[in-house]
Design an enzyme around this catalytic site. Structure first.
Site, mmCIF file in Angstrom:
data_model
loop_
_atom_site.group_PDB
_atom_site.id
_atom_site.type_symbol
_atom_site.label_atom_id
_atom_site.label_comp_id
_atom_site.label_asym_id
_atom_site.label_seq_id
_atom_site.Cartn_x
_atom_site.Cartn_y
_atom_site.Cartn_z
ATOM 1 C CE LYS A 1 14.323 50.220 89.431
ATOM 2 N NZ LYS A 1 14.753 51.626 89.554
ATOM 3 N N GLY B 1 14.690 60.173 75.188
ATOM 4 C CA GLY B 1 13.564 59.695 76.000
ATOM 5 C C GLY B 1 12.603 60.829 76.272
ATOM 6 N N GLY C 1 12.158 62.823 80.661
ATOM 7 C CA GLY C 1 12.496 63.639 79.488
ATOM 8 C C GLY C 1 11.517 64.782 79.284
HETATM 9 N N1 GLU Z 1 12.397 54.561 89.751
HETATM 10 C C1 GLU Z 1 12.966 55.693 90.404
HETATM 11 C C2 GLU Z 1 14.459 55.511 90.566
HETATM 12 O O1 GLU Z 1 15.076 54.726 89.881
HETATM 13 C C3 GLU Z 1 12.254 56.044 91.700
HETATM 14 C C4 GLU Z 1 12.077 54.930 92.656
HETATM 15 C C5 GLU Z 1 11.163 55.241 93.844
HETATM 16 O O2 GLU Z 1 10.599 56.310 93.898
HETATM 17 O O3 GLU Z 1 11.067 54.367 94.691
HETATM 18 O O4 GLU Z 1 15.083 56.183 91.337
#
Ligand code: GLU
Length: 419
Positions: free
Chosen positions: A109, A221, A226
């Site tokens: 992340k 949301g 949402g």
């Molecule tokens: N942000 C999204 C999640 O929390 C998708 C992450 C992505 O596609 O890499 O799963």
């Protein structure tokens, strides 16, 4: 929307959730301990020239929690509340999420502490390009693949891809997912997270012997998840009784019209005040008389302060980490079926995986193919988690964690420890 003021951080929550399941599993103590920590984590500070000529310094983060099953995968979040610890927690959740739905990815992340709602497009572009440069030795199509998350969108992904490709001297679409279609984005990616949420709700409804027709839905949301979930559930014949966004909320006993909500959002920047609706606060949203509650905003929203008021039979976690462990316990004791984030919102990263595969092959699928594959993965994953929960007499969250931790620890065991 409730701010993340609770003393329990997202990282505390992620570790509690992990420990409560991992301590009961027969896995090597060394592997169990390794999985409590991110494998790699960087914090960067970088300057950005603002429109008024001043220079502002922003902090950004990229964390790979684990890559035993494949390269790191996970979104980049732009939000004023982003912290290093939150990004670490979110990266850990990505490890479990990818493992629950069987993707050959680890968890990662990223985030930048900023408020994109108060920045111009040019400022966001300069911030994105500089952040990408700072982490360009970490990310890559075979090492760590960012994607969209809260307040980042296909345009931001396009800038990331362009900056990375320019630095490496070759067009590298597989370095990020969630890109615009002309740059190698996948058809169906935009609505994929919501589609996954809706598939899980459909399966949960079947399991509980309910019907989608006139099923009462409340959604926190009105962003990508949402908005798309509301429109799909409305098409299924559900009644959307309440929706809130960052500015306010709307209620209508007879059901809200998604088109009217989106019109209002486009006109005013919020769904608040949509003609023919009553105002609704976030707290009232949670207490609404409804069958399904979808928290699709940020983390830490369902807490011990409001869990008792929730009347929904099903909670589908569109957001990451919306429910604290205390609230989770209260709701499980009340018999509420909680479809955990690592399963409910996994549709997004699943189609990100399809996008990455298409980028590597340079061969693109039709929207039907994407939907069909997403449908299969989500339905099978839901069935597997539900089956494990029934067999062991646990919540869906514990069952999903169980499955994921076993898959990741098996990969770690097989790989061994390199020295
Ligand atoms: N942000 C999204 C999640 O929390 C998708 C992450 C992505 O596609 O890499 O799963």
């Amino acid at each position: 929307m409730k701010k993340n003021t609770c003393h329990q951080s997202a990282l505390d929550v992620a570790l509690l959730q992990y420990d409560s399941v991992a301590e009961k599993l027969d896995i090597e103590p060394g592997i169990r301990e390794t999985l409590r920590h991110p494998q790699f984590a960087v914090e960067v500070a970088f300057p950005v020239k603002m429109d008024d000529g001043t220079v502002k310094v922003f902090k950004g983060y990229r964390v790979i929690h684990n890559n035993a099953r494949g390269p790191g995968k996970g979104g980049v979040r732009y939000h004023p509340d982003v912290t290093f610890d939150e990004v670490k927690a979110l990266s850990m959740w990505m490890t479990w999420k990818c493992a629950v739905v069987g993707l050959p990815f680890g968890g990662a992340k990223g985030g930048v502490t900023c408020n994109p709602l108060e920045m111009s497009k040019g400022e966001i572009e300069r911030l994105t390009r500089r952040f990408t440069s700072e982490i360009s030795n970490v990310i890559g199509p075979t090492t760590d693949i960012p994607g969209p998350d809260v307040f980042t969108n296909p345009q931001v992904m396009a800038w990331m891809m362009d900056t990375y490709s320019t630095q490496k001297g070759e067009l590298t679409p597989g370095v990020v997912t969630g890109k615009p279609i002309p740059l190698g984005g996948s058809l169906g990616r935009n609505s994929a997270t919501a589609k996954g949420v809706v598939i899980c709700i459909r399966e949960a409804v079947k399991e509980l012997g309910l019907s989608l027709n006139n099923l009462k839905i409340a959604v926190q949301g009105y962003g990508n998840v949402g908005l798309n979930a509301v429109s799909m559930l409305h098409d299924y014949g559900c009644k959307i009784v309440g929706v809130t966004d960052i500015m306010g909320g709307v209620y209508c006993e007879n059901g809200l019209d998604p088109k009217a909500l989106t019109n209002q959002l486009e006109k005013t920047g919020s769904i608040e005040g949509t003609p023919g609706t009553d105002d609704l606060s976030n707290e009232d949203l949670f207490g609404l008389d409804c069958d399904v509650l979808i928290p699709a905003a940020i983390g830490n929203q369902i807490t011990q302060d409001n869990a008792e008021t929730i009347k929904a039979k099903i909670i589908a976690e569109g957001a990451n980490g919306p429910t604290t462990p205390e609230a989770d316990k209260i709701l499980c004791d009340k018999g509420v079926m909680i479809i955990p984030d690592v399963l409910a919102n996994a549709g997004g990263v699943t189609v990100s995986y399809f996008e990455w595969v298409q980028n590597l092959m340079r061969y693109y699928w039709s929207e039907e193919e994407v939907h069909e594959r997403l449908e299969r993965i989500m339905t099978e994953s839901f069935t597997a988690v539900l089956g494990a929960a029934k067999e062991k007499g646990t919540s869906l969250r514990a069952a999903a964690y169980n499955l994921a931790i076993l898959r990741v620890s098996e990969a770690m065991k097989l790989r061994g420890i390199s020295s």
